[in-house]
Write a protein that holds these residues in place. Structure first.
Motif, PDB file in Angstrom:
ATOM      1  N   ILE A 238       9.223  -8.326   0.542  1.00 11.16           N
ATOM      2  CA  ILE A 238       8.016  -8.382  -0.400  1.00 11.16           C
ATOM      3  C   ILE A 238       6.922  -9.289   0.233  1.00 11.16           C
ATOM      4  CG2 ILE A 238       7.440  -9.479  -2.648  1.00 11.16           C
ATOM      5  CD1 ILE A 238      10.186  -9.086  -3.558  1.00 11.16           C
ATOM      6  N   VAL A 239       7.255 -10.341   1.032  1.00 15.62           N
ATOM      7  CA  VAL A 239       6.195 -11.435   1.718  1.00 15.62           C
ATOM      8  C   VAL A 239       5.559 -10.430   2.678  1.00 15.62           C
ATOM      9  CG1 VAL A 239       5.661 -13.370   3.115  1.00 15.62           C
ATOM     10  CG2 VAL A 239       7.291 -13.655   1.202  1.00 15.62           C
ATOM     11  N   TYR A 240       6.364  -9.769   3.369  1.00 20.17           N
ATOM     12  CA  TYR A 240       5.772  -8.958   4.449  1.00 20.17           C
ATOM     13  C   TYR A 240       4.879  -8.010   3.931  1.00 20.17           C
ATOM     14  CZ  TYR A 240       6.297  -5.431   8.240  1.00 20.17           C
ATOM     15  OH  TYR A 240       5.872  -4.534   9.226  1.00 20.17           O
ATOM     16  N   THR A 241       5.381  -7.153   2.817  1.00 17.24           N
ATOM     17  CA  THR A 241       4.445  -6.054   2.688  1.00 17.24           C
ATOM     18  C   THR A 241       3.468  -6.461   2.049  1.00 17.24           C
ATOM     19  OG1 THR A 241       6.663  -4.950   1.627  1.00 17.24           O
ATOM     20  CG2 THR A 241       4.756  -4.074   0.840  1.00 17.24           C
ATOM     21  N   ASN A 242       3.250  -7.686   1.277  1.00 13.30           N
ATOM     22  CA  ASN A 242       1.986  -8.041   0.564  1.00 13.30           C
ATOM     23  C   ASN A 242       0.999  -8.615   1.651  1.00 13.30           C
ATOM     24  OD1 ASN A 242       2.108  -7.925  -2.226  1.00 13.30           O
ATOM     25  ND2 ASN A 242       3.849  -9.302  -2.237  1.00 13.30           N
ATOM     26  N   VAL A 243       1.565  -9.321   2.674  1.00 11.19           N
ATOM     27  CA  VAL A 243       0.626  -9.775   3.833  1.00 11.19           C
ATOM     28  C   VAL A 243       0.063  -8.457   4.551  1.00 11.19           C
ATOM     29  CG1 VAL A 243       0.852 -10.938   6.280  1.00 11.19           C
ATOM     30  CG2 VAL A 243       1.919 -11.980   4.188  1.00 11.19           C
ATOM     31  N   LEU A 244       0.905  -7.495   4.663  1.00 12.06           N
ATOM     32  CA  LEU A 244       0.671  -6.298   5.305  1.00 12.06           C
ATOM     33  C   LEU A 244      -0.432  -5.720   4.758  1.00 12.06           C
ATOM     34  CD1 LEU A 244       1.545  -4.932   8.162  1.00 12.06           C
ATOM     35  CD2 LEU A 244       2.724  -3.475   6.529  1.00 12.06           C
ATOM     36  N   GLY A 245      -0.453  -5.593   3.282  1.00 19.12           N
ATOM     37  CA  GLY A 245      -1.346  -4.986   2.634  1.00 19.12           C
ATOM     38  C   GLY A 245      -2.712  -5.624   2.676  1.00 19.12           C
ATOM     39  N   THR A 246      -2.573  -7.068   2.478  1.00 16.19           N
ATOM     40  CA  THR A 246      -3.827  -7.622   2.785  1.00 16.19           C
ATOM     41  C   THR A 246      -4.675  -7.607   3.801  1.00 16.19           C
ATOM     42  OG1 THR A 246      -2.709  -9.468   1.323  1.00 16.19           O
ATOM     43  CG2 THR A 246      -4.986 -10.004   2.091  1.00 16.19           C
ATOM     44  N   VAL A 247      -3.914  -7.595   4.880  1.00 13.15           N
ATOM     45  CA  VAL A 247      -4.368  -7.476   6.255  1.00 13.15           C
ATOM     46  C   VAL A 247      -4.874  -6.248   6.460  1.00 13.15           C
ATOM     47  CG1 VAL A 247      -3.997  -7.429   8.661  1.00 13.15           C
ATOM     48  CG2 VAL A 247      -2.822  -9.222   7.524  1.00 13.15           C
ATOM     49  N   TYR A 248      -4.112  -5.140   5.730  1.00 10.26           N
ATOM     50  CA  TYR A 248      -4.587  -3.693   6.122  1.00 10.26           C
ATOM     51  C   TYR A 248      -5.867  -3.455   5.326  1.00 10.26           C
ATOM     52  CZ  TYR A 248      -4.980   1.226   6.162  1.00 10.26           C
ATOM     53  OH  TYR A 248      -5.105   2.651   6.221  1.00 10.26           O
ATOM     54  N   ARG A 249      -6.123  -4.294   4.199  1.00  5.92           N
ATOM     55  CA  ARG A 249      -7.219  -4.004   3.355  1.00  5.92           C
ATOM     56  C   ARG A 249      -8.622  -4.228   4.151  1.00  5.92           C
ATOM     57  NH1 ARG A 249      -4.541  -4.070  -0.916  1.00  5.92           N
ATOM     58  NH2 ARG A 249      -4.369  -6.472  -1.157  1.00  5.92           N
ATOM     59  N   HIS A 250      -8.421  -5.567   5.011  1.00  3.23           N
ATOM     60  CA  HIS A 250      -9.466  -6.040   5.496  1.00  3.23           C
ATOM     61  C   HIS A 250      -9.902  -5.031   6.942  1.00  3.23           C
ATOM     62  CE1 HIS A 250      -8.784  -9.874   3.327  1.00  3.23           C
ATOM     63  NE2 HIS A 250     -10.100  -9.864   3.480  1.00  3.23           N
ATOM     64  N   VAL A 251      -8.640  -4.819   7.676  1.00  5.08           N
ATOM     65  CA  VAL A 251      -8.610  -3.762   8.749  1.00  5.08           C
ATOM     66  C   VAL A 251      -9.444  -2.568   8.227  1.00  5.08           C
ATOM     67  CG1 VAL A 251      -7.498  -2.491  10.345  1.00  5.08           C
ATOM     68  CG2 VAL A 251      -6.754  -4.727   9.899  1.00  5.08           C
ATOM     69  N   ALA A 252      -9.198  -1.917   7.108  1.00  5.92           N
ATOM     70  CA  ALA A 252      -9.555  -0.767   6.794  1.00  5.92           C
ATOM     71  C   ALA A 252     -11.229  -0.865   6.634  1.00  5.92           C
ATOM     72  CB  ALA A 252      -9.129  -0.245   5.496  1.00  5.92           C
ATOM     73  N   LEU A 253     -11.586  -1.944   5.956  1.00  2.19           N
ATOM     74  CA  LEU A 253     -13.094  -2.375   5.673  1.00  2.19           C
ATOM     75  C   LEU A 253     -13.686  -2.398   7.051  1.00  2.19           C
ATOM     76  CD1 LEU A 253     -14.597  -2.703   2.914  1.00  2.19           C
ATOM     77  CD2 LEU A 253     -14.588  -5.145   3.821  1.00  2.19           C
ATOM     78  N   SER A 254     -13.183  -3.051   8.037  1.00  2.00           N
ATOM     79  CA  SER A 254     -13.812  -3.356   9.206  1.00  2.00           C
ATOM     80  C   SER A 254     -13.914  -1.785  10.158  1.00  2.00           C
ATOM     81  CB  SER A 254     -13.036  -4.281  10.208  1.00  2.00           C
ATOM     82  OG  SER A 254     -12.594  -5.229   9.510  1.00  2.00           O
ATOM     83  N   LEU A 255     -12.846  -1.163   9.989  1.00  2.00           N
ATOM     84  CA  LEU A 255     -12.833   0.013  10.618  1.00  2.00           C
ATOM     85  C   LEU A 255     -13.932   1.033   9.992  1.00  2.00           C
ATOM     86  CD1 LEU A 255      -8.972   1.107  11.026  1.00  2.00           C
ATOM     87  CD2 LEU A 255     -10.647   0.432  12.736  1.00  2.00           C
ATOM     88  N   THR A 256     -13.962   1.030   8.867  1.00  2.00           N
ATOM     89  CA  THR A 256     -15.060   2.087   8.058  1.00  2.00           C
ATOM     90  C   THR A 256     -16.181   1.428   8.661  1.00  2.00           C
ATOM     91  OG1 THR A 256     -13.508   2.051   6.245  1.00  2.00           O
ATOM     92  CG2 THR A 256     -15.431   3.123   5.876  1.00  2.00           C
ATOM     93  N   GLU A 257     -16.584   0.173   8.384  1.00  2.00           N
ATOM     94  CA  GLU A 257     -17.804  -0.227   9.044  1.00  2.00           C
ATOM     95  C   GLU A 257     -18.059   0.181  10.370  1.00  2.00           C
ATOM     96  OE1 GLU A 257     -20.945  -1.500   7.346  1.00  2.00           O
ATOM     97  OE2 GLU A 257     -19.420  -2.427   6.210  1.00  2.00           O
ATOM     98  N   PHE A 258     -17.163  -0.131  10.959  1.00  2.00           N
ATOM     99  CA  PHE A 258     -17.105   0.310  12.511  1.00  2.00           C
ATOM    100  C   PHE A 258     -17.618   1.977  12.732  1.00  2.00           C
ATOM    101  CE2 PHE A 258     -15.094   1.565  16.378  1.00  2.00           C
ATOM    102  CZ  PHE A 258     -15.682   1.182  17.345  1.00  2.00           C
ATOM    103  N   GLU A 259     -16.886   2.746  11.936  1.00  2.00           N
ATOM    104  CA  GLU A 259     -17.250   3.954  11.969  1.00  2.00           C
ATOM    105  C   GLU A 259     -18.965   4.365  11.654  1.00  2.00           C
ATOM    106  OE1 GLU A 259     -14.511   5.879   9.283  1.00  2.00           O
ATOM    107  OE2 GLU A 259     -12.850   5.172  10.515  1.00  2.00           O
ATOM    108  N   ASN A 260     -19.402   3.568  10.961  1.00  2.00           N
ATOM    109  CA  ASN A 260     -20.627   3.661  10.986  1.00  2.00           C
ATOM    110  C   ASN A 260     -21.402   4.931  10.222  1.00  2.00           C
ATOM    111  OD1 ASN A 260     -23.234   2.657  11.060  1.00  2.00           O
ATOM    112  ND2 ASN A 260     -23.975   3.287  12.934  1.00  2.00           N
ATOM    113  N   HIS A 261     -20.760   5.150   8.987  1.00  2.00           N
ATOM    114  CA  HIS A 261     -21.287   6.453   8.247  1.00  2.00           C
ATOM    115  C   HIS A 261     -22.649   6.194   7.766  1.00  2.00           C
ATOM    116  CE1 HIS A 261     -17.281   8.068   8.270  1.00  2.00           C
ATOM    117  NE2 HIS A 261     -16.705   6.719   8.000  1.00  2.00           N
ATOM    118  N   ARG A 262     -23.369   7.412   7.591  1.00  2.00           N
ATOM    119  CA  ARG A 262     -24.868   7.441   7.283  1.00  2.00           C
ATOM    120  C   ARG A 262     -24.938   7.245   5.824  1.00  2.00           C
ATOM    121  NH1 ARG A 262     -28.965  10.383   5.564  1.00  2.00           N
ATOM    122  NH2 ARG A 262     -30.852   9.956   6.565  1.00  2.00           N
TER     123      ARG A 262
END
Lengths: 733, 733
Positions: free
Chosen positions: A462-486
Motif C-alpha cells: 500500500i505504501v509503495y503504491t501510494n508513493v509511486l502514485g504521488t511520484v508518478y503524478r509529478h513525473v507526468a506533469l513534468s513530462l507533459t510540460e517537457f513535451e511543450n504542447h501548443r
C-alpha cells in the motif's frame, strides 16, 4: 425533463455605487451593435507580437499617463468600475465575473498598476477588461468583468459558434457581428461560463511588450519582454488566487432543475450555461452512459433469473462466504448465458461509444464548440520556443517543431511511462512473493513476530503504491510540460492520458493477474463483486459525505452568510470554499466501472444492475458537490470529452480479448468442447477465431455508424462549401 | 532522372483550314485574362437545373436559330471549328482534344444538331465546347475542343488546385483567375489529360432542359426533361465511341523520358500531364513499391546465404523436384531466420504503406488534386433520385438519402458478395472432394475412362471459376449501380472494392487452404515459388507480347501510317487501337505480389528478390503498353489510389495473423519450444500474445507516422485559416 435553454429574461447583474457593490436588475449593454471604427479591440487581429504598440499603460513608472486618467477620472459612469477603453463598450451595468485575490503584502501602487494593466487596450499590452477595486482601494481583492468588444473578439479568436440570424449556428466573426443573434446582449450571447473563461483567457495570455518594472516592489521584480505577466505575478505572490464568481440566482434555478426535484433528465443546457463545456460534457456522458446501462442490466437480470444458481453465487460472493466446489457445478447451466452475456457486452460497448460520439457531436454543435479554432489562437501560456512567424496564421509567436515534440514523446515520455507501469507490475509481483514468503515463514516459525510479518507485505504494498502514485503524478506533469504542447487542450489530453493509463493499470493489474495468470475465475468473481460494491460505496462517501461534513462543521462557522452582507463579503466567502479538484476522479470512476463491466462482464452478470443503481445516485451527488461544496471552477470551451473518449473506446476493444479469454477459462465450456471431440489446441484456435471475428465486427460497427448525425454532416459540409466559395471571393488575404 | 515539369514552350496545336486539319505552331488563346461580363459560362455557378433558361440551341426543330448562325456563318475565324459562344474565348488556334465516333446511320441533320448542342452555352443547356465536323460535314466523326472559359469553370467546379501567383498551390477560383499563374494559357495552365477530361465531363453531364426530339430520327427517339443526353445518345447508337486524341510530339517526348532510355526514375510529372492522375498515381506507386522491395530483398538474400539450405530448397521447389524428408531437416538452421524475416516483413509493410501515404499526399498537392470538390460538383450521370434542393450547395439536383444507400449496401451488397465468396470456397472444396473421388475411382477401376475422369475435377473447377468470375463481375456492376453513389470516385471505389475482394479471394483461397487447413508448409512453399515465377511470366507475356503481336500483325496492316496522311486519318487510326482495359489488372497484380510477400514471407524469403526483378521490367512493359498498344484513355483528376490504398493496408494487417500462424506451424520452432518445456497450449498462447503485440506496434506505427509531410500540413492549415477568415468577411453567401 427541462432540457431547453434557460430563458432568464431578467438577468441580475451587479453595479457598484460609491465603491460598494450592490445587486440590481441588469440592463443590456447600451452600445450599438454596428462596427465601431475607434474600438481598439478591433486591432487585435493584426499581429500583436510586435512590441511597436504605442506608449501603453504598462509603463507604470511614468505616473499619470493618459490611460490612468481615463478610468480614474470617470468614476460616475461605471460607479467604481474602470471604464472600458473603447467607447462602444461603455455599459450602464457591469457584471462581476471573476474575483482576483491579491497577496496580503501587495502595495496599493502595485494594485493600481494592475488595474491599469487589466484595463489597458490590447494594443497597449493590456487585457482590455474592466476591474473594480472592491470596498477599499487598497484592499486585497479585485473584481473583474469584460466589456462587450473584448468578449466578442475573444469569441472569434476561440472559434466559438453562435446562432446566426437565420437560425443556423455559425462560427462567430467580429466583423459580421451584426448578423448574429443577440450579439448586442452579452448575457444572452455568451454563456456565463464563457464570459468568465474569456476573462481568464485574456489575463493568462498577457505578455510584457517590453522590459518593465512592477511598481511597489523593491527593484528585484522586473518583467522582461515577452514574459507571461500572469505567470510571473503568481510566482511573485502578487496574485494568490483567481476564481469565477457564482451568480446566486442562476445557481438556485440550476440546482432546482438539476437535483432538488425528481427529474430523470438533467438540465444539460443550463449546466453548460453555468458551468461550461467540460462539466456539461461530463454530465451528458454520465447521463447517456447510465441510461445505456439499462440493456445489459435487463439482460443480466434475465440471465440470473434463468440460472438461479448464478444469483445465489453472486450473493455468496458478496457476503464473502467461501466459494466451494459447488460453485463449479453451479456454473454449469449458465455456459450459454456466459456466451450470450459476453458477446452482447462486446457489441454493446461499441454501439454505446459510437452512439455517444453522435450525441457528443450534436451537443458540441448545439453549444457552438464544433469548430474551435484553438490551433489558430495564441499558444498556451506555458508554451515556449524560438520566436518566429507562425507559417499558418502569420503571427509572431514562439515556435516549436512538431517532430521535436514527437521525438520527446517517443524517446522520453513513452519509456518513462512504461517504466512506471513496470514498477506497478513489479510491486504486485513483489507483494505476491512477499506474501508467499511470509506464509512460509509463519508456517515454519509460528511466533508473534511472524504473525505481524504476515501483514508486512500488504502494508508495504500500500505504501509503495501510494508513493509511486504521488511520484508518478509529478513525473507526468513534468513530462507533459517537457513535451511543450501548443494548445491547452493538447496539454490537458496528454497529461490526463498519462495519469489515466497509470491509474487504470493500478486498478486492473490485480484483476488481470487473477484472470490471465492465476486463471482463477471464482476468485475473480469474488474480487469483482466486492470491488463493485465496496469501491462505489467508498467513493460516494469520500466524494460527498466528507466534503459536506467538512463544509458544514469546519468551514461554515467562519463563513456566516447573511442576506444583508455587503456583496463583497459574499464574494470573499466563495473564496473560502475549497477549489474544485477537477473531473479526473469522476471520469476515472466511470472508466473503471466501464472496465469492470466490459472486461469481466461474463464473469459477473449483475454488474450492470449494480452500476445502474450507483450511477443514478452518482448523478445527484456529483451535481450537489459541484453546486454547493466547491468553489465555481473555470471551464474552457471544449468540443467533447477529449482523451476520455479514446480511453473508453480502447477499453471496449480490449474487452474482446479479455472476454474471449475468460470464456475459454470457463471449465464447463471446456468440458462441453471436449465432449464434442475438440482438442485443447482446437478450442484455443476456435477462441482466437472468435476473437478476430468479433474485433472485425466491432470495427465494422464503428466504421458503419457515422460519427456525426446526418443533419450535422450537412451543416458541416455547407460550411465547408461556403468557406470554399468565400476563399475564392476574397483573394489576397 | 527527368522529373521536372516538361517545359514544351512551343506547344503544337492543330488548326483547320477549309475542312482539312493541319499542324501548326499554336498561339496562346488571345483573350484577356480579366473577367468578361458577357461570358455565358460565368452564369454556370447559378442554379443550372431550372429549365427556365432561354430558348436554347437544344430546340433543334426550329431550324435556323440565332445560335446556329453564330457558328456556321463565321468559318473564317475558327477555320472549320465552331465559334466559342463567349467572346473572350475566341482563339486563333484550336487544339483538338477528343474524337467522337458517330454511328454510321447517323443523319447529317442529327450531326448538325449535335454540333449545335455541343456549342451552345451552359445556360442554354449545351456543353459550351467547340467542335469540328472533320473532312466532310456529313462524315461520321466529330473532333471536340474546349474554349478557355469552359476549361476554367470546370477547373473550379472539379476543385482543381493550381499555382497561385505567389507560388503556392491554391484551389482555383474563376473569379480570382487573374491571380493564378498562366491562367490565360490553357496549354500551360491545365494538363492535356485535364483538358480532355473536362470535355468528357461536360458532355457526360449534359441534361435535357425540356422534352425534345432529336432530329434525323423517325419520331421514336425523344429526350425527356432531366434525361442524361449523352447516355441516351449512346443507347440510341448516335455516339459509338469517344476517346481523347494523342498528341504525337508530347507522346514521343514522354516515351523517350520514360522507357526508351536507361533512366531509373520515371518522369512522373510528364505522365501526369499526358495520361492524368489515375495513371500517374499507379506508376508512382509502382515506382515507390519497387524501390521499397530493396530492404526485404537484401534481407532475404542475406538470410538465404547464411542458411544455404534454404537456397537449395528454393531451387528444389522451383525445379519442381519432390520435397523429401530432407526438407524438414533443412528447415532447422533457419528458425531464427524465419522469425527475423516474419517480424521484419510485418513492420516493413506498415512502414512502406505509411511512407507511401505521405508520398501520395505530396504528389496530390503537387498535382493540385488535394482539395477535389467532387462532393460539391454535379452528381455523376448515373445518379438518380427525387429532384430536390441539395442542402449543401443549394442547387437543384437528384437527391438520394445516405441511409438508404447504406441500407442497400448492408442488406443487399454485403450478403451477395459474401455469397459469391462462399461459392469460391465451395468450388475449391468441391474440387478437392472431386479429386479424391476420382483418385479412388481410378484406383478401384483403372480404365481409360477413369484416367480421363482424373482430369475432370480440374477442368470442371477451371470452368466453374471462370463462369463464377464473369457472373460476379456483372453482379458487382449491378450492385454498385443499385447502391446509387453520388460521386464518380465513390462509384469506382465501391465497384473496384467488390471485384478486388473476389479476385483476391480467388487467388489466395488455395494458399490459405494449404496454410491454415492442411497446415502443410512444404507444399505451401512449393506452390508459392511456382506461382511467383509462373504467374509473373504469364502476366508479362499476356500483357505485352500478345497485344504487341496482335497490333503488329493483325491491326497494323489495316492502319498504314504515313506522315503525309491527312490529320483526320491519323485521328481515325487512333480509334482502331483497342481501348485501354483499365488499371484493375495492374493493381491486382501488385496486390497479389504484396500478398505473397507479406502473408507468406517467412516461408519463402527469396520472394522479394524475384518481385524486385519482375517489377523493374514491369514498369517498362506497362509504360510501353499504355503508350503504344492502346488508345489513350480518359483519366479523372484523383487524389490518390483510392480503394487500393485501403486494400494494401488491410493486407498488411492480415499478414500479421498469417505470419504468426505460419511461424507456429514451423516444426523446428515447435520442437525448440518443447525442448524448452513449453506445452502446445502455452506455445499457442505465446503466439497469440506475439500477434497482439505486433498488431499493436503496427497500429502505433501507423498512428505515429503522420499521413502528410509537415510542409503540406502547414499549407493545409493555412488554407483552413484563410477560409475561416474569408467566411467571416463574406457574410450572407
Amino acid at each position: 425533463m427541462q432540457r431547453s435553454t434557460p430563458k432568464l429574461q431578467q438577468e441580475r447583474t451587479y453595479t457598484t455605487n460609491a465603491g460598494r457593490v450592490e445587486v440590481g436588475v441588469g440592463l443590456p449593454y447600451d452600445c450599438k451593435p454596428g462596427p465601431h471604427p475607434d474600438c481598439p479591440g478591433s486591432l487585435r487581429m493584426s499581429s500583436v507580437g510586435d512590441g511597436a504598440g504605442g506608449d501603453g499603460g504598462s509603463t507604470a513608472s511614468q505616473g499619470k499617463t493618459p490611460v490612468v486618467k481615463a478610468f480614474r477620472g470617470l468614476e460616475g459612469v461605471g460607479s467604481g468600475w474602470t471604464k472600458a477603453s473603447c467607447p462602444c463598450c461603455v455599459a450602464e451595468r457591469v457584471e462581476p465575473l471573476v474575483l482576483l485575490q491579491l497577496g496580503e503584502q501587495v502595495q496599493p501602487e502595485t494594485k493600481k498598476w494592475l488595474i491599469r494593466l487589466i484595463g489597458a487596450s490590447v494594443k497597449e499590452g493590456g487585457a482590455a477588461l474592466l476591474s473594480h477595486p472592491g470596498e477599499e482601494d487598497d484592499g486585497d481583492i479585485l473584481v473583474i468583468s469584460a466589456p462587450r468588444c473584448t468578449l466578442l473578439l475573444a469569441a472569434e479568436e476561440l472559434g466559438l459558434s453562435k446562432a446566426y440570424h437565420n437560425g443556423d449556428i455559425a462560427a462567430f466573426s467580429y466583423q459580421d457581428r451584426g448578423n448574429f443573434r443577440d450579439s448586442d446582449d452579452m448575457q444572452k450571447f455568451m454563456t456565463l461560463a464563457e464570459r468568465q473563461y474569456v476573462v481568464k483567457y485574456e489575463l493568462d495570455g498577457l505578455r510584457a511588450q517590453r522590459d518593465l518594472r512592477v511598481p511597489g516592489f523593491s527593484d528585484g521584480f522586473t518583467l522582461h519582454r515577452r514574459d507571461n505577466i500572469w505567470q510571473k505575478l503568481r510566482e511573485a505572490g502578487v496574485i494568490v488566487d483567481m476564481f469565477p464568481l457564482n451568480n446566486e440566482d442562476k445557481l438556485k434555478a440550476l440546482t432546482k432543475a438539476w437535483y432538488l426535484g425528481n427529474q430523470l433528465a438533467q438540465p444539460l443546457d443550463m449546466i453548460h450555461e453555468y458551468f461550461g463545456g467540460t462539466f456539461a460534457f461530463y454530465f451528458s456522458f454520465l447521463d447517456f452512459y447510465t441510461w445505456s446501462l439499462l440493456p445489459p442490466a435487463v439482460l443480466g437480470l434475465i440471465l440470473s433469473y434463468f440460472s438461479g444458481a448464478v444469483q445465489k453465487e453472486a450473493l455468496d460472493s458478496i457476503s464473502g462466504s467461501k466459494v466451494t466446489v459447488a460453485d463449479e457445478d453451479a456454473d454449469s447451466p449458465s455456459v450459454s448465458g456466459h456466451v450470450i452475456q459476453a458477446v452482447f457486452s462486446m457489441l454493446w460497448s461499441t454501439v454505446v461509444m459510437e452512439m455517444w460520439k453522435r450525441r457528443s457531436t450534436s451537443l458540441s454543435y448545439r453549444w457552438g464548440t464544433l469548430h474551435l479554432a484553438e490551433r489558430f489562437a495564441e499558444p498556451r501560456p506555458g508554451y515556449h520556443g524560438d520566436m518566429g512567424v507562425n507559417p499558418v496564421t502569420g503571427r509572431v509567436e514562439p515556435l516549436f517543431p512538431d517532430w521535436q515534440r514527437q521525438l520527446r514523446m517517443a524517446l522520453v515520455s513513452l519509456p518513462v511511462v512504461g517504466l512506471f507501469l513496470g514498477l506497478v507490475v513489479l510491486g504486485m509481483l513483489g507483494f505476491y512473493w512477499g506474501e508467499a514468503q511470509a506464509q512460509l515463514l509463519h508456517r515454519d516459525w509460528d511466533s508473534l513476530l511472524s504473525t505481524v510479518l504476515l501483514y508486512a507485505p500488504s502494508v508495504l504494498h500500500i505504501v509503495y503504491t501510494n508513493v509511486l502514485g504521488t511520484v508518478y503524478r509529478h513525473v507526468a506533469l513534468s513530462l507533459t510540460e517537457f513535451e511543450n504542447h501548443r494548445e491547452e487542450s493538447a496539454y490537458d489530453n496528454h497529461l490526463t492520458g498519462k495519469v489515466l493509463v497509470f491509474t487504470f493499470f493500478n486498478y486492473f493489474a490485480v484483476l488481470f493477474h487473477i484472470a490471465f495468470y492465476k486463471q482463477d475465475v471464482p476468485l475473480l468473481r469474488k474480487r469483482l463483486a466486492s470491488l463493485l460494491v465496496v469501491t462505489q460505496l467508498v467513493n460516494q462517501v469520500t466524494e460527498v459525505v466528507v466534503p459536506f461534513l467538512v463544509d458544514r462543521f469546519l468551514s461554515a462557522p467562519n463563513r456566516t452568510k447573511r442576506d444583508d452582507d455587503p456583496q463583497e463579503d459574499k464574494f470573499r466567502n466563495q473564496g473560502s470554499l475549497p477549489a474544485f479538484p477537477g473531473l479526473f476522479a469522476e471520469y476515472i470512476e466511470l472508466l473503471v466501472q466501464f472496465g469492470y463491466l466490459s472486461l469481466f462482464s461474463c464473469v459477473y452478470p449483475l454488474a450492470a444492475v449494480l452500476l445502474l443503481i450507483n450511477n443514478l445516485t452518482e448523478i445527484r451527488s456529483d451535481a450537489f458537490r459541484i453546486c454547493q461544496l466547491f468553489r465555481k471552477p473555470f471551464s474552457a470551451p471544449v468540443a467533447g470529452m477529449g482523451v476520455w473518449q479514446t480511453a473508453f473506446e480502447v477499453l471496449s476493444f480490449v474487452s474482446v480479448i479479455s472476454n474471449c479469454w475468460l470464456l475459454l477459462l470457463s471449465p464447463r465450456l471446456r468440458e462441453l468442447c471436449q465432449e464434442g471431440g475438440l482438442s485443447t489446441r482446437n478450442i484455443l484456435v476456435l477462441a482466437i477465431l472468435m476473437e478476430h471475428v468479433l474485433i472485425l465486427i466491432k470495427m465494422a460497427l464503428a466504421f458503419l455508424i457515422p460519427d456525426e448525425p446526418d443533419w450535422i454532416r450537412i451543416k458541416r459540409e455547407r460550411i465547408e462549401f461556403k468557406s470554399m466559395q468565400a476563399l475564392g471571393q476574397v483573394s489576397e488575404l
